[in-house]
Design an enzyme around this catalytic site. Sequence first.
Site, PDB file in Angstrom:
ATOM      1  N   ASP A 139     -10.789 -11.512  41.720  1.00 13.96           N
ATOM      2  CA  ASP A 139     -10.237  -9.811  40.762  1.00 13.96           C
ATOM      3  C   ASP A 139      -9.651  -8.905  41.456  1.00 13.96           C
ATOM      4  O   ASP A 139      -9.192  -9.401  42.715  1.00 13.96           O
ATOM      5  CB  ASP A 139     -11.809 -10.194  40.307  1.00 13.96           C
ATOM      6  CG  ASP A 139     -12.552  -9.827  41.444  1.00 13.96           C
ATOM      7  OD1 ASP A 139     -12.146  -9.226  42.578  1.00 13.96           O
ATOM      8  OD2 ASP A 139     -13.823  -9.398  41.142  1.00 13.96           O
ATOM      9  N   LYS A 167      -9.150 -16.104  36.413  1.00 15.76           N
ATOM     10  CA  LYS A 167      -9.998 -15.725  37.343  1.00 15.76           C
ATOM     11  C   LYS A 167     -11.424 -16.118  36.068  1.00 15.76           C
ATOM     12  O   LYS A 167     -12.188 -16.459  37.935  1.00 15.76           O
ATOM     13  CB  LYS A 167     -10.322 -14.306  37.410  1.00 15.76           C
ATOM     14  CG  LYS A 167     -10.774 -13.201  37.588  1.00 15.76           C
ATOM     15  CD  LYS A 167     -11.182 -11.812  37.258  1.00 15.76           C
ATOM     16  CE  LYS A 167     -11.307 -11.458  36.252  1.00 15.76           C
ATOM     17  NZ  LYS A 167     -12.022 -10.281  35.454  1.00 15.76           N
TER      18      LYS A 167
END
Length: 295
Positions: free
Chosen positions: A209, A191
């Site tokens: 996310d 991420k």
Amino acid sequence: MNATRVKKAAPRKAAAKATTAKATTAKATAAEATTTEAPPAKKAAAKKGAVKKAVKAVEAVAEAAPAGPDLEQTRRARRILKLLTARYPDPVLELDFGSPLQLLVAAVLAAQTLDERVNLVTPVLFAKYPTAADLAAADPAEMEVILQPVGYFRKKTQIVMKLAATLVERHDGEVPTTLDELIELPWVGRKTANMVLGNAFGTPAISVDTHVGRVAHRLAWGPEKDVEKTEADVAALFEQKDWVPVNLLLILHGRRTCHSRKPACGACPLAEECPSAGLAGKGELDPEKARALLK
């Protein structure tokens, strides 16, 4: 008389032997010719069989591979992109940064806290420690004072200093520009790595996310809890040039409209395109009440 017969028989035997020898030689020559010609024929047959096996192997892999999005899926994705762009015309990352190093550190600090709090402390942090070497050599007690507003400040001080030290040791203090190198850094996952690649380096990337995972799942674009699968599925729907804008739009939509507990479905521009609209009674369908939920 017998001697004469023996003399006459001798040439006949010799001729017979010569004929037998010729026949044997002819057979040997034929056998040799057959032996010489057989390998190419066998090789051709073997090659043909190998090609057939290779084709079957490729077909098997193709059948086992997940199917990509069809035309209707990509058209729907483009419609959703237009709707999101109309709702959020200037999508930007809500973490403030002025360099790849600043974004990397800010992203690490943003764990379990709001971006707004991170944006309060990073100007002070980077004014005092502008380089990775400065961060790595910082006085932990002094850094802790700066990082107090973001929570878990003692642990995050250790994380920032270790991350900075690793950058100095492995990359001369510079932030690497590849996914593989980034995810080898301490406390940096896919991420964060993709966030840095997309927003600091302009490299096409999808950073999944919690907001992206949730919205993508509700739009039937990917599983909510499988980061890599959702990353691949969302990327497959759009051209690479759209990956970063799509990423930012999904984050904004998850924060402003498509909330975790009670999405504002009645005020959502994607309601007609979303298979999860209403969320089985959890989403607010009343337009007025839904507008009150928008952030």
